[in-house]
Write a protein that holds these residues in place. Sequence first.
Motif, PDB file in Angstrom:
ATOM      1  N   GLY A  58       0.794  -1.219   0.000  1.00  0.00           N
ATOM      2  CA  GLY A  58       0.000   0.000   0.000  1.00  0.00           C
ATOM      3  C   GLY A  58       0.827   1.270   0.000  1.00  0.00           C
ATOM      4  O   GLY A  58       0.266   2.370  -0.040  1.00  0.00           O
ATOM      5  N   GLY A  59       2.148   1.150   0.041  1.00  0.00           N
ATOM      6  CA  GLY A  59       3.002   2.322   0.102  1.00  0.00           C
ATOM      7  C   GLY A  59       3.633   2.654  -1.234  1.00  0.00           C
ATOM      8  O   GLY A  59       3.184   2.201  -2.292  1.00  0.00           O
ATOM      9  N   THR A  60       4.693   3.441  -1.191  1.00  0.00           N
ATOM     10  CA  THR A  60       5.390   3.872  -2.405  1.00  0.00           C
ATOM     11  C   THR A  60       6.502   2.905  -2.791  1.00  0.00           C
ATOM     12  O   THR A  60       6.733   2.653  -3.980  1.00  0.00           O
ATOM     13  CB  THR A  60       5.981   5.283  -2.203  1.00  0.00           C
ATOM     14  OG1 THR A  60       4.929   6.193  -1.891  1.00  0.00           O
ATOM     15  CG2 THR A  60       6.700   5.761  -3.454  1.00  0.00           C
ATOM     16  N   TYR A  61       7.201   2.340  -1.805  1.00  0.00           N
ATOM     17  CA  TYR A  61       8.370   1.508  -2.085  1.00  0.00           C
ATOM     18  C   TYR A  61       8.054   0.334  -3.023  1.00  0.00           C
ATOM     19  O   TYR A  61       8.828   0.040  -3.937  1.00  0.00           O
ATOM     20  CB  TYR A  61       8.937   0.933  -0.782  1.00  0.00           C
ATOM     21  CG  TYR A  61       9.804   1.872   0.026  1.00  0.00           C
ATOM     22  CD1 TYR A  61       9.853   3.233  -0.228  1.00  0.00           C
ATOM     23  CD2 TYR A  61      10.581   1.376   1.075  1.00  0.00           C
ATOM     24  CE1 TYR A  61      10.639   4.071   0.533  1.00  0.00           C
ATOM     25  CE2 TYR A  61      11.378   2.203   1.840  1.00  0.00           C
ATOM     26  CZ  TYR A  61      11.403   3.556   1.571  1.00  0.00           C
ATOM     27  OH  TYR A  61      12.190   4.395   2.319  1.00  0.00           O
ATOM     28  N   TYR A  62       6.957  -0.368  -2.755  1.00  0.00           N
ATOM     29  CA  TYR A  62       6.688  -1.613  -3.482  1.00  0.00           C
ATOM     30  C   TYR A  62       6.473  -1.375  -4.982  1.00  0.00           C
ATOM     31  O   TYR A  62       7.172  -1.971  -5.806  1.00  0.00           O
ATOM     32  CB  TYR A  62       5.493  -2.336  -2.859  1.00  0.00           C
ATOM     33  CG  TYR A  62       5.212  -3.671  -3.485  1.00  0.00           C
ATOM     34  CD1 TYR A  62       6.034  -4.768  -3.238  1.00  0.00           C
ATOM     35  CD2 TYR A  62       4.113  -3.850  -4.332  1.00  0.00           C
ATOM     36  CE1 TYR A  62       5.779  -6.002  -3.813  1.00  0.00           C
ATOM     37  CE2 TYR A  62       3.852  -5.084  -4.917  1.00  0.00           C
ATOM     38  CZ  TYR A  62       4.686  -6.155  -4.654  1.00  0.00           C
ATOM     39  OH  TYR A  62       4.437  -7.376  -5.231  1.00  0.00           O
ATOM     40  N   THR A 121       7.857  -6.007   2.032  1.00  0.00           N
ATOM     41  CA  THR A 121       8.337  -6.200   3.406  1.00  0.00           C
ATOM     42  C   THR A 121       7.723  -5.154   4.327  1.00  0.00           C
ATOM     43  O   THR A 121       6.934  -4.317   3.904  1.00  0.00           O
ATOM     44  CB  THR A 121       9.868  -6.059   3.484  1.00  0.00           C
ATOM     45  OG1 THR A 121      10.218  -4.675   3.302  1.00  0.00           O
ATOM     46  CG2 THR A 121      10.567  -6.895   2.427  1.00  0.00           C
ATOM     47  N   GLY A 122       8.160  -5.168   5.579  1.00  0.00           N
ATOM     48  CA  GLY A 122       7.776  -4.143   6.538  1.00  0.00           C
ATOM     49  C   GLY A 122       8.583  -2.873   6.397  1.00  0.00           C
ATOM     50  O   GLY A 122       8.486  -1.978   7.219  1.00  0.00           O
ATOM     51  N   ALA A 123       9.404  -2.806   5.367  1.00  0.00           N
ATOM     52  CA  ALA A 123      10.159  -1.605   4.986  1.00  0.00           C
ATOM     53  C   ALA A 123      11.456  -1.416   5.774  1.00  0.00           C
ATOM     54  O   ALA A 123      12.125  -2.380   6.104  1.00  0.00           O
ATOM     55  CB  ALA A 123       9.290  -0.362   5.022  1.00  0.00           C
ATOM     56  N   MET A 181      15.600  -0.816  -0.018  1.00  0.00           N
ATOM     57  CA  MET A 181      15.163   0.570   0.052  1.00  0.00           C
ATOM     58  C   MET A 181      14.920   0.895   1.521  1.00  0.00           C
ATOM     59  O   MET A 181      14.350   0.083   2.246  1.00  0.00           O
ATOM     60  CB  MET A 181      13.877   0.765  -0.764  1.00  0.00           C
ATOM     61  CG  MET A 181      14.021   0.367  -2.214  1.00  0.00           C
ATOM     62  SD  MET A 181      12.439   0.297  -3.113  1.00  0.00           S
ATOM     63  CE  MET A 181      12.051   2.036  -3.287  1.00  0.00           C
ATOM     64  N   ALA A 182      15.346   2.079   1.963  1.00  0.00           N
ATOM     65  CA  ALA A 182      15.156   2.445   3.367  1.00  0.00           C
ATOM     66  C   ALA A 182      15.235   3.957   3.523  1.00  0.00           C
ATOM     67  O   ALA A 182      15.867   4.649   2.722  1.00  0.00           O
ATOM     68  CB  ALA A 182      16.212   1.782   4.253  1.00  0.00           C
TER      69      ALA A 182
END
Length: 348
Positions: free
Chosen positions: A54-58, A82-84, A111-112
């Motif tokens: 649901g976020g931007t990273y994926y 992942t949980g980021a 990514m972090a």
Amino acid sequence: MSKGRRTTRASVAVAAAAVVALSACAAPEDAAGPGQDEGDAETTFLQLATGSTGGTYYPLGGEIAQLWTSNVEGIQVDTLATGASVQNMRALEGETEDAEAGQIDQSELVMAVNGVAMQAQASTGPFEEEPLANPDDILALGNIYPEVMQVVVSADSDIESIADLEGADVEIGPPGSGTEVAARQILEAYGVDPDEDINAFDSTFGDAATALGDGQVDAAFGILSVPAAGIVEVGASNEVRLLPIDGEEAEGLIEADPSYSPLTIPGGTYNGQDDDVVTLTQWATLYTTSALEEDLAYDLVRVMYENSGDIAHDVGSQVQLDTAVDGLGSMELHPGAERFYQEEGILD
């Protein structure tokens, strides 16, 4: 107050995505290791750990991985939900556990949020009690886009500041995410104990935005791009506002954590947000370790910046070479990335 937890079909989707990604990343027995060809191996398999669906990273990570696979000869990069940030830092060293996806294998690329990476290197914050085995081996490849903290409430809410969240139902982000780490820092800066003074929920931002729109929670924290798709979607049917993060509290946060810097979100960015809002930003950054071969690191960085115009995601235009090394702080660059930036005149 006790910490709530909301389980939804989206969580199942994350787990399913992880299973698919892990299957895709399972290299044949003769496949090469991270950035090194061995024997008759023709393809180097790499895994990029991203964030929640649901976020931007994926989605962004998926596009970057496809750029690499299509433009760097002899590699295949697969993505993993992942949980980021915090979990991704741990994934650089080996297997790690995710609350939704379960056990995931080591990732060569992650990514972090830059602030979380600095905490991993310094063994502070979420890494104080469980430090990484080799924190000095974390190396930066380059920035992707500004990570902006956005604290969203309904436009008709009587919550006007972070301090007003005391006693409220608040989504603070998944455990181990950069959002959760920053949300806790921000709440504490405003005198709100995230474990005692609010009823904290730990959904992904997609679920958090839905909960906010349905009136199930009073506010939601999210480290996101601007504009954030989840907020735009909620704002389409429910006017929203962003809470400011400024003044002495913000100054104290910046002094304590130099990875933060102020950023103004223009009025009109979201339906119901009429005025400019000052908040804090960090950077979404790519990290790896010294195990990644130098020439491969060089090619990954080169291809990402040279082909950023092909990224269809809303933040694709923010993947820029001239901001590639901003806010790195104490983090060192991978030698391959450093060589590319020197050739491009970004570094001396």
